[in-house]
Design an enzyme around this catalytic site. Structure first.
Site, mmCIF file in Angstrom:
data_model
loop_
_atom_site.group_PDB
_atom_site.id
_atom_site.type_symbol
_atom_site.label_atom_id
_atom_site.label_comp_id
_atom_site.label_asym_id
_atom_site.label_seq_id
_atom_site.Cartn_x
_atom_site.Cartn_y
_atom_site.Cartn_z
ATOM 1 N N ASN A 36 80.884 -3.559 27.207
ATOM 2 C CA ASN A 36 80.802 -2.493 28.215
ATOM 3 C C ASN A 36 79.673 -1.545 27.812
ATOM 4 O OD1 ASN A 36 81.183 -0.316 29.919
ATOM 5 N ND2 ASN A 36 83.049 0.407 28.882
ATOM 6 N N LYS A 48 78.485 0.961 29.386
ATOM 7 C CA LYS A 48 78.635 2.336 29.906
ATOM 8 C C LYS A 48 77.328 2.761 30.599
ATOM 9 C CE LYS A 48 81.841 3.094 26.205
ATOM 10 N NZ LYS A 48 82.731 4.022 25.556
ATOM 11 N N HIS A 73 89.343 2.406 32.804
ATOM 12 C CA HIS A 73 88.804 2.754 31.476
ATOM 13 C C HIS A 73 89.155 4.215 31.197
ATOM 14 C CE1 HIS A 73 85.950 3.705 28.294
ATOM 15 N NE2 HIS A 73 85.927 2.408 28.049
ATOM 16 N N GLU A 82 87.543 6.599 30.064
ATOM 17 C CA GLU A 82 86.560 7.599 30.531
ATOM 18 C C GLU A 82 86.735 7.851 32.026
ATOM 19 O OE1 GLU A 82 83.198 5.594 28.798
ATOM 20 O OE2 GLU A 82 84.026 6.099 26.834
ATOM 21 N N GLU A 134 93.266 -0.132 24.662
ATOM 22 C CA GLU A 134 92.208 0.669 24.053
ATOM 23 C C GLU A 134 92.747 2.064 23.733
ATOM 24 O OE1 GLU A 134 88.059 -0.733 25.165
ATOM 25 O OE2 GLU A 134 88.682 0.575 26.773
ATOM 26 N N GLY A 146 84.706 4.957 20.706
ATOM 27 C CA GLY A 146 83.466 5.665 20.390
ATOM 28 C C GLY A 146 83.584 6.610 19.211
ATOM 29 N N SER A 197 86.029 0.903 18.899
ATOM 30 C CA SER A 197 85.183 0.797 17.706
ATOM 31 C C SER A 197 85.205 -0.600 17.067
ATOM 32 C CB SER A 197 85.555 1.885 16.689
ATOM 33 O OG SER A 197 85.360 3.165 17.258
HETATM 34 C C1 PEP Z 1 84.978 1.094 25.268
HETATM 35 O O1 PEP Z 1 84.199 1.860 25.801
HETATM 36 O O2 PEP Z 1 85.739 0.411 25.955
HETATM 37 C C2 PEP Z 1 84.978 1.023 23.811
HETATM 38 C C3 PEP Z 1 85.925 0.326 23.231
HETATM 39 O O3 PEP Z 1 83.977 1.690 23.149
HETATM 40 P P1 PEP Z 1 83.638 1.595 21.570
HETATM 41 O O4 PEP Z 1 83.591 0.147 21.213
HETATM 42 O O5 PEP Z 1 82.308 2.268 21.438
HETATM 43 O O6 PEP Z 1 84.733 2.312 20.845
#
Ligand code: PEP
Length: 257
Positions: A10, A12, A100, A102, A172, A178, A218
């Protein structure tokens, strides 16, 4: 039950369409049949790069799939700034991320809106990646499972069991996105297993055993192999590390580590 792992990047709000082409070319340079046979590999660029990447995938017969980060639930209408699932389907988009964190926390999407998106994506023969996960505060208060149960159940309300195989669930935890903090492999496994139990409540045990449950938060080359060894984890939704070709390719080659 053998479930094909799904490794999805992803991006973003990163990469213009030219950078996007370059990133995909660099990623596939490092991959071969062993990786494509092992896993399904998907890139999820911003809307502005979808057409360029679709053309690249088609033209070079790349063995990767295309995803979108978001969509509206209506097919068309006066929704300035929005993109419809019908438009995405025309671009050979296979997966659409729904819910998601966000979108939930920055843009205020609630479970009902997310559910409408999930159903709209399915109606256009694409596959929703339904993201669920608790915040740090919810985890501290011991509410992680309650939150995940609600997000799974409400997100999938009204979805027919016949479409269960087209669903992907992504656990998640918001505190791991992040931040560089990753859930321990055993915690991630437990929560993905809990997500699968909720899927069994919605669709029945057989269907739940076929549905892929990804972990996201992450994920990096250094932790992916251990995460992927867990029984309940069928892939990764990768944010930051999917923006670096070497890192995302290494994640896709996790089985060779
Ligand atoms: C995400 O945006 O779904 C995500 C898991 O980001 P990151 O891997 O940067 O933590």
């Amino acid at each position: 039950m053998a479930r094909t792992p799904l490794l999805a990047g992803n991006w973003k709000m990163h990469k213009d369409h030219l950078e996007a082409i370059q990133l995909v070319q660099q990623v596939v340079y490092h991959l071969d049949e062993r990786d494509y046979e092992r896993s399904e590999i998907v890139v999820i660029p911003p809307f502005t790069a979808l057409r360029s990447i679709q053309t690249l995938i088609d033209g070079d017969r790349l063995h990767i799939g295309l995803g979108a980060q978001h969509c509206h639930y209506e097919d068309a209408g006066a929704f300035t700034g929005e993109i419809s699932p019908a438009m995405l389907a025309k671009l050979a988009v296979r997966y659409v991320v729904c819910g998601h964190s966000e979108r939930r926390h920055v843009f205020g999407e609630d479970d009902e809106t997310i559910n409408r998106k999930v159903r709209a994506v399915l109606a256009h023969d694409m596959r929703p990646i339904l993201c669920v996960g608790e915040t740090d505060e919810e985890r501290e208060r011991g509410q992680a499972k309650e939150v995940v149960a609600r997000q799974v159940q409400r997100g999938l309300e009204g979805v027919d069991v016949d479409r269960a195989d087209d669903i992907v669930l992504a656990y998640e935890p918001v505190w791991a996105i992040g931040t560089g903090k990753t859930a321990t492999p055993s915690d991630a496994d437990e929560m993905c297993g809990f997500g699968r139990n909720q899927l069994a409540d919605v669709f029945g045990e057989d269907a739940a055993q076929r549905i892929r449950v990804q972990y996201g938060g992450s994920v990096k080359p250094g932790n992916v192999a251990e995460l992927m060894r867990q029984e309940q984890i069928d892939g990764a939704l990768v944010g930051g590390a999917s923006l670096q070709a070497d890192d995302f390719a290494a994640i896709c080659r996790y089985h060779r580590m």
